[in-house]
Write a protein that holds these residues in place. Structure first.
Motif, PDB file in Angstrom:
ATOM      1  N   TYR A  85       9.183 -31.313  29.824  1.00 12.88           N
ATOM      2  CA  TYR A  85      10.649 -31.378  29.760  1.00 12.88           C
ATOM      3  C   TYR A  85      11.167 -32.583  30.551  1.00 12.88           C
ATOM      4  N   THR A  86      10.709 -32.726  31.786  1.00 10.87           N
ATOM      5  CA  THR A  86      11.158 -33.849  32.606  1.00 10.87           C
ATOM      6  C   THR A  86      10.648 -35.168  32.047  1.00 10.87           C
ATOM      7  N   GLY A  87       9.445 -35.172  31.496  1.00 12.49           N
ATOM      8  CA  GLY A  87       8.928 -36.381  30.868  1.00 12.49           C
ATOM      9  C   GLY A  87       9.821 -36.851  29.737  1.00 12.49           C
ATOM     10  N   ALA A  88      10.266 -35.916  28.892  1.00 13.63           N
ATOM     11  CA  ALA A  88      11.166 -36.273  27.794  1.00 13.63           C
ATOM     12  C   ALA A  88      12.487 -36.813  28.322  1.00 13.63           C
ATOM     13  N   ARG A  89      12.982 -36.234  29.395  1.00 11.28           N
ATOM     14  CA  ARG A  89      14.227 -36.712  29.988  1.00 11.28           C
ATOM     15  C   ARG A  89      14.079 -38.158  30.482  1.00 11.28           C
ATOM     16  N   LEU A  90      12.925 -38.466  31.060  1.00 12.00           N
ATOM     17  CA  LEU A  90      12.677 -39.839  31.510  1.00 12.00           C
ATOM     18  C   LEU A  90      12.703 -40.809  30.331  1.00 12.00           C
ATOM     19  N   ALA A  91      12.119 -40.396  29.208  1.00 13.09           N
ATOM     20  CA  ALA A  91      12.097 -41.257  28.023  1.00 13.09           C
ATOM     21  C   ALA A  91      13.513 -41.540  27.529  1.00 13.09           C
ATOM     22  N   VAL A  92      14.315 -40.497  27.420  1.00  9.58           N
ATOM     23  CA  VAL A  92      15.665 -40.659  26.885  1.00  9.58           C
ATOM     24  C   VAL A  92      16.562 -41.399  27.880  1.00  9.58           C
ATOM     25  N   ASP A  93      16.411 -41.101  29.161  1.00 10.46           N
ATOM     26  CA  ASP A  93      17.180 -41.828  30.178  1.00 10.46           C
ATOM     27  C   ASP A  93      16.879 -43.330  30.126  1.00 10.46           C
ATOM     28  N   HIS A  94      15.621 -43.652  29.885  1.00  9.11           N
ATOM     29  CA  HIS A  94      15.237 -45.066  29.774  1.00  9.11           C
ATOM     30  C   HIS A  94      15.979 -45.733  28.620  1.00  9.11           C
ATOM     31  N   LEU A  95      16.015 -45.084  27.470  1.00  9.83           N
ATOM     32  CA  LEU A  95      16.690 -45.660  26.302  1.00  9.83           C
ATOM     33  C   LEU A  95      18.200 -45.756  26.521  1.00  9.83           C
ATOM     34  N   ILE A  96      18.767 -44.721  27.110  1.00 10.68           N
ATOM     35  CA  ILE A  96      20.205 -44.755  27.390  1.00 10.68           C
ATOM     36  C   ILE A  96      20.525 -45.875  28.373  1.00 10.68           C
ATOM     37  N   GLY A  97      19.666 -46.046  29.372  1.00 10.71           N
ATOM     38  CA  GLY A  97      19.870 -47.106  30.345  1.00 10.71           C
ATOM     39  C   GLY A  97      19.844 -48.490  29.728  1.00 10.71           C
ATOM     40  N   LEU A  98      19.114 -48.642  28.633  1.00  8.42           N
ATOM     41  CA  LEU A  98      19.072 -49.922  27.928  1.00  8.42           C
ATOM     42  C   LEU A  98      20.304 -50.142  27.057  1.00  8.42           C
ATOM     43  N   GLY A  99      21.085 -49.076  26.860  1.00 14.68           N
ATOM     44  CA  GLY A  99      22.300 -49.203  26.055  1.00 14.68           C
ATOM     45  C   GLY A  99      22.253 -48.489  24.719  1.00 14.68           C
ATOM     46  N   HIS A 100      21.187 -47.745  24.432  1.00 15.13           N
ATOM     47  CA  HIS A 100      21.081 -47.039  23.149  1.00 15.13           C
ATOM     48  C   HIS A 100      21.955 -45.791  23.152  1.00 15.13           C
ATOM     49  N   ARG A 101      22.596 -45.546  22.029  1.00 15.27           N
ATOM     50  CA  ARG A 101      23.456 -44.369  21.878  1.00 15.27           C
ATOM     51  C   ARG A 101      23.056 -43.505  20.685  1.00 15.27           C
TER      52      ARG A 101
END
Length: 355
Positions: free
Chosen positions: A180-196
């Protein structure tokens, strides 16, 4: 609720406990190991009076009726363990089994291994019982699908079971990686790059790891007020990733994909290349597992690295703890985000197209 109803409810609750109670339930309630319960059942020495009283009280409270297996549970050490590995021979379970075997050898234990492609209840139970007849001191279950946990939960084998699994079952000890936390790290990374617009290709619906990754992906998007489109469900193979990649290639709103394992991510990359989409120029991709090949994909894959070495050792540490009257379990291990060149900020052209 009237007094009569309350009493009736309590009796029903006790009846349920009586039907479900195992030697491990008694051990958990009394705060001891199952071996200690067995010594009390067989009226053996070397049990402190206070401990014996707690066990007897737990037996009475749970209305536990010991099975012949529990009464006959041997206390001599065979230094032999059983290992059941379920599902396909994928990278994660295979690696965990390898490092568990190494940890067991370091502790001077022999491991008897049973690999099972199918996880129906009858096969699981007969395999576990076969291992018990080989006088194993404990069984480690590396479970990819929840059916494997369900099959062994609540049955009395006379030895403890340590499950390597993303979900919990009451009668089983557990070690796990925090998907669960691993998936959150993946999505946080993409959001941090500007992906929506972050799509997800999930693993099989009966796979516990896949379910936890879906949960983490959806929760993170929700916290940022971003849409969680219906995930596409694969089967862990590059072929299924390729199939879903072809579908996503026509999704003009998507700027990134979180894929539930690296093999499927490889198939997605191939489908995007065929469709003329650049990674990460047009679409960013994050995988999961960090298989040895991930660093050599074209482009190298951003992914979540799982500590299978540590997980295998945690399984052995949990076995030793349970056998030593210690119910403490290792804390779950959180995957590490490994950033490579398959992810970048969304291109201005694609952002304009999706806005």
């Amino acid at each position: 609720m009237g007094a009569g109803q309350g009493a009736g409810q309590r009796v029903g609750d006790h009846d349920d406990k009586a039907r479900a109670a195992t030697i491990f339930d008694v051990a958990r309630l009394a705060g001891v190991s199952h071996q200690t319960v067995s010594r009390v059942l067989n009226d053996l020495p070397n049990v402190r009076p206070a401990t014996r009283a707690r066990v007897e009280q737990a037996i009475k409270q749970l209305r536990y009726v010991p099975s012949p297996a529990a009464r006959a549970l041997v206390t001599r050490r065979t230094r032999t363990l059983g290992l059941i590995v379920t599902g396909a021979p994928d990278y994660g379970p295979s690696s965990t089994a390898l490092y568990f075997n190494e940890a067991a050898r370091d502790a001077r234990y022999t491991v008897i291994t049973a690999s099972m492609r199918e996880t129906d209840a009858a096969s699981m139970r007969s395999t576990a019982e076969l291992l018990v007849r080989q006088n194993v001191e404990a069984i480690v279950l590396i479970a990819a699908e929840r059916a494997a946990l369900d099959a062994l939960d609540g049955i009395e084998l006379g030895v403890p079971v340590v499950a390597v699994a993303s979900e919990e079952r009451g009668a089983l000890h557990r070690v796990w990686l925090d998907q669960y936390t691993g998936a959150r790290l993946a999505v946080d990374h993409l959001i941090g790059l500007g992906h929506r617009e972050i799509r997800h290709i999930a693993g099989p619906s009966n796979a516990m790891d896949a379910a936890e990754r879906v949960r983490g992906w959806a929760a993170t998007l929700g916290e940022h007020g971003l849409p969680a489109r219906e995930p596409l469900v694969g089967d862990w193979s590059p072929g299924s990733g390729y199939m879903h990649g072809r579908t996503l290639a026509s999704d003009s709103e998507m700027t990134s994909v979180f894929v539930s394992n690296d093999q499927m991510a490889l198939g997605v990359m191939h489908a995007f290349a065929e469709a003329g989409l650049s990674v990460p120029g047009d679409v960013s991709i994050v995988g999961f597992d960090d298989i040895p090949e991930a660093a050599f994909f074209a482009p190298p894959l951003t992914t979540l690295r799982q500590d299978f070495v540590g997980l295998g050792r945690d399984a052995m540490a949990s076995v030793l703890a349970v056998l030593g009257d210690d119910d403490r379990t290792p804390a779950p291990r959180v995957p590490d985000l490994v950033v490579r060149t398959s992810t970048a900020a969304p291109s201005r052209e694609r952002v304009t197209l999706t806005s």
